[in-house]
Design a protein around this motif. Structure first.
Motif: not given
Length: 559
Positions: A544-559
């Motif tokens: 859960n992130a504060t209002s106006g933001t979102a949480a992301y998790i790094k999944a890869k080093e290169l696209a």
């Protein structure tokens, strides 16, 4: 006329010698390298000078030829001057030849000087330990054989991948690594960070598409340990307390009191095979490094060790346990280190730093039998005897542990900073640490103001605590977070176990294995109940992130 003087080449300074001290050697080597750099312009100047001399000689030759023609014309006009003109032509020709010979000599001298200078430079470099064969963009370095050689100015690029940068690692050793956040790191942001990140929204993803992230996150978001059906391993009756174990890869082993028989499963208890052991004095604990090495304790002078994931076993002779007692508490500590405690004595133990090949004596310092040992795999350990002891160097040395009331009967850690221990006290018998065992505080079990609580295990974000037989039905409590506890009502799992005798191990992929209440050689195995296919999929964290933001998790080093 006087011969022109050729340019003088500067002599090289004294070369560095292997007998010089380090400072002298470095100073001479530096002077030699600087002299070599200055030498190139001098050579270029000498060659320019030689070219000028050759041009001058050619001018002399042309002048001589002109003089000879003039002399011939004069001879035809006046016979009286014929001999004089002829003599003049002869003098001019002789003079021209002398100039040509002089220029040739100067060219020879310059070539000899250049050759001598090149030889001197090579000799100086060799004396300084400088190798030959330099190519562009290389620098002097010490190679793996300990010799000076020309090599790439950067560390080995064969293991690097696009997007990595040269960074300092452990011990300030240069290495190729990705700068910034790593796979598994969480970012709270008001912007979308791009294709290298996934929303931390609890979504389901393919393990094959995000294998590195799955290795970090594992299986989450499922119901673990909710149902515990009995499974027959096919062995004789009498699985001893703590006499079974499991690896994250799915291997499950079980030994049986007073027999030389071991039952082995490589598919998390679905099927089993019998493995012969070197002796039958096995009724104690086992552990694994998760990479195929297992240690079983059981006698006062001998352990059993397998390096092929439990297929074959060899005895390891060790320092004798205290008289009348055995080695009966085995723990893998990480970094190829094992620690084993005894069921009696005054705090003696043994320790291996070569993955169980041999053991040396240690002293826990708690003054009695070792009741429980736990490790976070990163150096921090707790060992309970009459006193709680702590190590921060993989069990090499021990000091007084954090303060609790009573003695820990069972200790467990998630290896990420959370530790829980039980003391068997009738009140306030469960303690928790959130600072990697630096301190503990009472951890209330909701709905139960009194215990005693005998045993604890942490897996997949859940804390399992076994209550004593005071309650006829609900004896296993599971902490799911935010102060919420749930009860497991499966009597086959929890009924009839003696103090500290109950055990659960993690077989990976959410599968937990415990010992049955029945003395029939059976185990109980809880298969996870996930809302996705655990063989091919995994869930992302829900953050859960504060209002106006979102949480992301790094999944890869290169696209």
């Amino acid at each position: 006329m006087a011969a022109p003087q050729p340019p003088q080449l500067t002599l090289f300074p004294d070369p560095p010698l292997l007998t010089d001290d380090e400072d002298t050697y470095n100073a001479k080597a530096g002077d030699t390298v600087i002299a070599q750099q200055k030498f190139i312009p001098e050579i270029n100047y000498a060659l320019t000078w030689i070219g000028q001399q050759v041009s001058a000689v050619d001018g002399y030759r042309q002048s001589a030829a002109t003089s000879a023609g003039s002399a011939a014309d004069s001879a035809g006009a006046a016979d009286s001057s014929k001999k004089a003109a002829a003599q003049s032509a002869l003098d001019a020709t002789s003079n021209g030849k002398a100039q040509v010979d002089l220029a040739k000599n100067q060219v020879t001298l310059a070539q000899q000087a250049a050759t001598a200078a090149q030889s001197a430079a090579q000799a100086a470099g060799a004396a300084a330990g400088l190798p030959g064969g330099r190519v562009p963009f290389t620098v002097l370095q010490i190679n793996s054989a300990g010799n000076v050689s020309w090599g790439d100015g950067l560390i080995d690029k064969t293991s690097a991948v696009p997007g990595q940068a040269l960074m300092l690692g452990t011990g300030k050793t240069p290495q190729w690594a990705f700068p910034g956040q790593q796979i598994g790191d969480v970012l709270i942001s008001a912007r979308n960070p791009g294709a290298l990140y996934l929303p931390a929204d609890g979504g389901i993803r393919l393990q094959s598409a995000y294998s590195e992230l799955f290795a970090k996150v594992g299986l989450i978001g499922g119901g673990v340990g909710l149902s515990w059906p009995e499974v027959d391993s096919g062995g004789p009756s009498g699985i001893g307390n703590n006499s079974f174990g499991a690896s994250q890869a799915g291997t499950v082993l079980a030994t049986f009191n007073g027999t030389a028989s071991l039952r082995r499963s490589t598919n998390r208890g679905v099927s089993w095979a019998t493995v012969a052991l070197p002796n039958s004095n096995i009724n104690s604990s086992m552990d694994t490094d998760g990479q195929g090495t297992w240690i079983i304790a059981g006698t006062g002078t001998q352990l059993l060790r397998s390096t092929d994931d439990g297929q074959t076993w060899q005895p390891v002779t060790v320092t004798a346990a205290p008289s009348g007692y055995t080695w009966n508490r085995v723990k893998y500590c990480g970094a190829n280190t094992w620690v084993v405690g005894s069921n009696g004595g005054s705090g003696q133990g043994i320790r291996s730093t070569n993955n169980g090949a041999s053991f040396g004596a240690i002293d826990f310092g708690h003054g009695g039998a070792t009741i429980a040992i736990e490790s976070n795999g990163k150096g921090v350990m707790l060992a309970q005897g009459p006193n709680l002891r702590k190590s921060t160097n993989y069990g090499a040395t021990w000091v007084a542990g954090p303060t609790i009331s009573g003695q820990a009967i069972s200790i467990s850690t998630d290896k990420n900073g959370t530790w829980v221990l039980t003391t068997g006290a009738t009140s306030n018998g469960v303690y928790r640490s959130l600072d990697d065992a630096m301190s503990f505080s009472v951890f209330p079990v909701a709905g139960y103001s009194t215990g005693p609580f005998w045993w604890v295990f942490i897996a997949y974000g859940f804390i399992f605590v076994r209550r004593s037989t005071v309650d006829a039905i609900q004896k296993l409590q599971v902490y799911i977070g935010n102060g919420v506890w749930q009860n497991v009502n499966d009597s086959v799992l929890v009924n009839g176990q003696g103090s500290g005798g109950f055990q659960i191990v993690d077989a990976g992929n959410g599968v937990l294995v415990g010992n049955s209440q029945n003395s029939n050689g059976k185990l109980v195995i809880a298969t996870p109940q996930f809302p996705y296919d655990t063989s091919t999929q995994f869930a992302l964290p829900l953050i859960n992130a504060t209002s106006g933001t979102a949480a992301y998790i790094k999944a890869k080093e290169l696209a």
